[in-house]
Design an enzyme around this catalytic site. Structure first.
Site, PDB file in Angstrom:
ATOM      1  N   ASP A 110       0.865  -1.185   0.000  1.00  0.00           N
ATOM      2  CA  ASP A 110       0.000   0.000   0.000  1.00  0.00           C
ATOM      3  C   ASP A 110       0.898   1.231   0.000  1.00  0.00           C
ATOM      4  OD1 ASP A 110      -1.774   2.021   0.308  1.00  0.00           O
ATOM      5  OD2 ASP A 110      -2.756   1.215   2.101  1.00  0.00           O
TER       6      ASP A 110
ATOM      7  N   ASP B 112       1.073   3.946   2.611  1.00  0.00           N
ATOM      8  CA  ASP B 112       1.703   3.640   3.898  1.00  0.00           C
ATOM      9  C   ASP B 112       3.229   3.757   3.710  1.00  0.00           C
ATOM     10  OD1 ASP B 112       2.894   2.370   6.071  1.00  0.00           O
ATOM     11  OD2 ASP B 112       1.360   0.806   6.198  1.00  0.00           O
TER      12      ASP B 112
ATOM     13  N   ASN C 212       3.240   4.515 -11.560  1.00  0.00           N
ATOM     14  CA  ASN C 212       1.930   4.763 -12.191  1.00  0.00           C
ATOM     15  C   ASN C 212       0.805   4.955 -11.174  1.00  0.00           C
ATOM     16  OD1 ASN C 212      -0.197   4.246 -14.476  1.00  0.00           O
ATOM     17  ND2 ASN C 212      -0.644   2.723 -12.893  1.00  0.00           N
TER      18      ASN C 212
ATOM     19  N   LYS D 214      14.181   7.664  -5.311  1.00  0.00           N
ATOM     20  CA  LYS D 214      15.406   7.835  -4.514  1.00  0.00           C
ATOM     21  C   LYS D 214      16.131   6.486  -4.358  1.00  0.00           C
ATOM     22  CE  LYS D 214      18.253   9.699  -1.481  1.00  0.00           C
ATOM     23  NZ  LYS D 214      19.433  10.326  -2.069  1.00  0.00           N
TER      24      LYS D 214
ATOM     25  N   TYR E 147      -5.056  16.647  -6.481  1.00  0.00           N
ATOM     26  CA  TYR E 147      -4.507  15.611  -7.372  1.00  0.00           C
ATOM     27  C   TYR E 147      -3.722  16.275  -8.517  1.00  0.00           C
ATOM     28  CZ  TYR E 147      -4.691  12.552 -11.489  1.00  0.00           C
ATOM     29  OH  TYR E 147      -4.361  11.856 -12.618  1.00  0.00           O
TER      30      TYR E 147
ATOM     31  N   LYS F 249       0.305  16.141  -9.756  1.00  0.00           N
ATOM     32  CA  LYS F 249       0.756  15.763 -11.097  1.00  0.00           C
ATOM     33  C   LYS F 249       1.730  16.822 -11.630  1.00  0.00           C
ATOM     34  CE  LYS F 249      -0.773  11.989 -10.943  1.00  0.00           C
ATOM     35  NZ  LYS F 249      -0.096  10.726 -11.245  1.00  0.00           N
TER      36      LYS F 249
HETATM   37  N1  LIG Z   1      -7.155   7.505 -16.383  1.00  0.00           N
HETATM   38  C1  LIG Z   1      -6.930   8.732 -16.821  1.00  0.00           C
HETATM   39  O1  LIG Z   1      -7.782   9.349 -17.494  1.00  0.00           O
HETATM   40  C2  LIG Z   1      -5.615   9.400 -16.549  1.00  0.00           C
HETATM   41  C3  LIG Z   1      -5.310  10.598 -17.198  1.00  0.00           C
HETATM   42  C4  LIG Z   1      -4.073  11.205 -16.969  1.00  0.00           C
HETATM   43  C5  LIG Z   1      -3.163  10.613 -16.118  1.00  0.00           C
HETATM   44  N2  LIG Z   1      -3.483   9.443 -15.490  1.00  0.00           N
HETATM   45  C6  LIG Z   1      -2.499   8.863 -14.590  1.00  0.00           C
HETATM   46  O2  LIG Z   1      -2.261   7.531 -14.983  1.00  0.00           O
HETATM   47  C7  LIG Z   1      -2.002   6.720 -13.839  1.00  0.00           C
HETATM   48  C8  LIG Z   1      -2.928   5.526 -13.832  1.00  0.00           C
HETATM   49  O3  LIG Z   1      -4.258   5.940 -13.862  1.00  0.00           O
HETATM   50  P1  LIG Z   1      -5.421   4.869 -13.940  1.00  0.00           P
HETATM   51  O4  LIG Z   1      -6.609   5.608 -14.409  1.00  0.00           O
HETATM   52  O5  LIG Z   1      -4.951   3.626 -14.647  1.00  0.00           O
HETATM   53  O6  LIG Z   1      -5.645   4.536 -12.399  1.00  0.00           O
HETATM   54  P2  LIG Z   1      -6.503   3.366 -11.758  1.00  0.00           P
HETATM   55  O7  LIG Z   1      -7.374   2.738 -12.819  1.00  0.00           O
HETATM   56  O8  LIG Z   1      -7.154   3.961 -10.576  1.00  0.00           O
HETATM   57  O9  LIG Z   1      -5.351   2.338 -11.337  1.00  0.00           O
HETATM   58  C9  LIG Z   1      -4.409   2.725 -10.434  1.00  0.00           C
HETATM   59  C10 LIG Z   1      -3.414   1.589 -10.150  1.00  0.00           C
HETATM   60  O10 LIG Z   1      -2.677   2.018  -9.029  1.00  0.00           O
HETATM   61  C11 LIG Z   1      -2.835   1.096  -7.958  1.00  0.00           C
HETATM   62  N3  LIG Z   1      -2.941   1.829  -6.700  1.00  0.00           N
HETATM   63  C12 LIG Z   1      -3.802   2.807  -6.377  1.00  0.00           C
HETATM   64  N4  LIG Z   1      -3.608   3.182  -5.103  1.00  0.00           N
HETATM   65  C13 LIG Z   1      -2.583   2.427  -4.611  1.00  0.00           C
HETATM   66  C14 LIG Z   1      -1.939   2.341  -3.363  1.00  0.00           C
HETATM   67  N5  LIG Z   1      -2.323   3.076  -2.317  1.00  0.00           N
HETATM   68  N6  LIG Z   1      -0.928   1.446  -3.216  1.00  0.00           N
HETATM   69  C15 LIG Z   1      -0.559   0.665  -4.249  1.00  0.00           C
HETATM   70  N7  LIG Z   1      -1.132   0.703  -5.458  1.00  0.00           N
HETATM   71  C16 LIG Z   1      -2.142   1.572  -5.637  1.00  0.00           C
HETATM   72  C17 LIG Z   1      -4.131   0.327  -8.266  1.00  0.00           C
HETATM   73  O11 LIG Z   1      -4.061  -0.999  -7.754  1.00  0.00           O
HETATM   74  P3  LIG Z   1      -4.736  -1.523  -6.394  1.00  0.00           P
HETATM   75  O12 LIG Z   1      -6.101  -0.917  -6.329  1.00  0.00           O
HETATM   76  O13 LIG Z   1      -4.720  -3.015  -6.559  1.00  0.00           O
HETATM   77  O14 LIG Z   1      -3.825  -1.067  -5.298  1.00  0.00           O
HETATM   78  C18 LIG Z   1      -4.081   0.279  -9.789  1.00  0.00           C
HETATM   79  O15 LIG Z   1      -3.264  -0.792 -10.218  1.00  0.00           O
HETATM   80  C19 LIG Z   1      -2.160   7.633 -12.635  1.00  0.00           C
HETATM   81  O16 LIG Z   1      -0.894   8.097 -12.224  1.00  0.00           O
HETATM   82  C20 LIG Z   1      -2.985   8.795 -13.154  1.00  0.00           C
HETATM   83  O17 LIG Z   1      -2.701   9.986 -12.468  1.00  0.00           O
HETATM   84  C21 LIG Z   1      -4.674   8.824 -15.682  1.00  0.00           C
END
Ligand SMILES: NC(=O)c1ccc[n+]([C@@H]2O[C@H](COP(=O)([O-])OP(=O)(O)OC[C@H]3O[C@@H](n4cnc5c(N)ncnc54)[C@H](OP(=O)(O)O)[C@@H]3O)[C@@H](O)[C@H]2O)c1
Length: 260
Positions: free
Chosen positions: A67, A70, A91, A124, A156, A160
């Site tokens: 997590d 944490d 990511n 790091k 958020y 970014k």
């Molecule tokens: N989707 C968009 O439209 C968009 C646009 C621009 C940028 N982004 C960026 O692209 C990246 C991915 O976005 P996404 O839409 O694919 O996100 P997502 O569907 O919410 O997936 C996020 C991933 O991160 C993991 N995660 C989330 N919180 C976590 C935590 N506390 N500890 C460990 N793992 C964690 C989740 O897995 P678990 O739940 O299993 O932990 C999942 O594998 C992000 O950095 C986001 O800012 C997304």
């Protein structure tokens, strides 16, 4: 493909790999022949994907439930890591939708920990090993929402912006050590996270996760920032260089106000 594996392999670490864009990054790396260290909270999802990619791409994988909200758990994970990843893809993100007045202090802390402390701790620890090896790569996922103030996702979006600026600074600092750093400033991407939050209509320029992952990895080593997709490149240019700042912020709000 072989050059990529030589420069950034044999192991890559993807943080937030259990679905969406993180899973797309991991599969794109497996296709390039890199072994994978996968982290997210849901171990069963990681293990199911890992089994599929091991069979399909003949690579090795290791999956860890971590997590990233944490800090102690993140430190412990890094301390026990025995293989040295040549590539980090950070990511994972926490992106609650809501006006600042409605977010709790614990939401704010979690946004800052997952989106800011997480990349800092992993970059790091892993860059220190990359410096010893004289090569490596770091990809920080950023977003076009971080190019100007973005109402309803203000905190958020600010994290970014942090990731973009951090990547630019590290790109310059670490290039002399043979390490390529890049921020990927993506527009909307079809992922479970975005599908849950979006309005009925997709934002213009919405892309598939696989395409964002490919374009980002192909840009690694070519500069500090990539904006995947032509429409998103135009949007960033318009918002950042042409329009007055106040207008850019109001236009962004028209896109974000219907997120829920
Ligand atoms: N989707 C968009 O439209 C968009 C646009 C621009 C940028 N982004 C960026 O692209 C990246 C991915 O976005 P996404 O839409 O694919 O996100 P997502 O569907 O919410 O997936 C996020 C991933 O991160 C993991 N995660 C989330 N919180 C976590 C935590 N506390 N500890 C460990 N793992 C964690 C989740 O897995 P678990 O739940 O299993 O932990 C999942 O594998 C992000 O950095 C986001 O800012 C997304």
């Amino acid at each position: 493909m072989d050059d990529f594996k030589t420069k950034y392999g044999p192991w890559a670490l993807v943080a937030g790999a259990s679905e969406g864009l993180g899973a797309a990054f991991a599969e794109a790396l497996a296709r390039r022949g890199l072994n994978l260290i996968l982290i997210a909270r849901r171990l069963s999802k990681l293990e199911a994907l890992a089994a599929e990619w091991q069979a399909k791409y003949r690579i090795e994988t290791r999956s860890y439930p971590v997590d990233l909200a944490d800090i102690e758990a993140t430190r412990q994970f890094l301390a026990q890591l025995d293989s040295v990843p040549g590539l980090l893809v950070y990511n994972a993100a926490f992106a609650p939708i809501g006006y600042f007045k409605d977010l709790s202090e614990s939401d704010l802390q979690k946004i800052a920990t997952v989106n800011v402390m997480g990349p800092l701790l992993l970059a790091k620890a892993l860059s220190a090993k990359m410096i010893e090896r004289g090569k490596g790569g770091i990809v920080l996922m950023s977003s076009l929402s971080g190019s100007q103030g973005s109402a309803k996702i203000a905190t958020y979006a600010a994290t970014k912006a942090f990731n973009t600026i951090l990547a630019e600074g590290l790109w310059h600092e670490l290039r002399g050590n043979g390490i390529d750093v890049i921020a990927s400033c993506a527009g909307a991407i079809r992922t479970p996270g975005y599908e849950k939050a979006k309005d009925v209509r997709e934002a213009p320029g919405t892309m598939d996760a696989a395409s964002v992952a490919e374009k980002t990895l192909n840009a690694l080593g070519k500069g500090p920032v990539v904006v995947p997709g032509r429409m998103n490149q135009f949007f960033r240019f318009l918002m950042g260089r042409i329009l007055p700042r106040k207008l850019a912020i109001s236009i962004m709000e028209k896109n974000t106000k219907n997120l829920s």
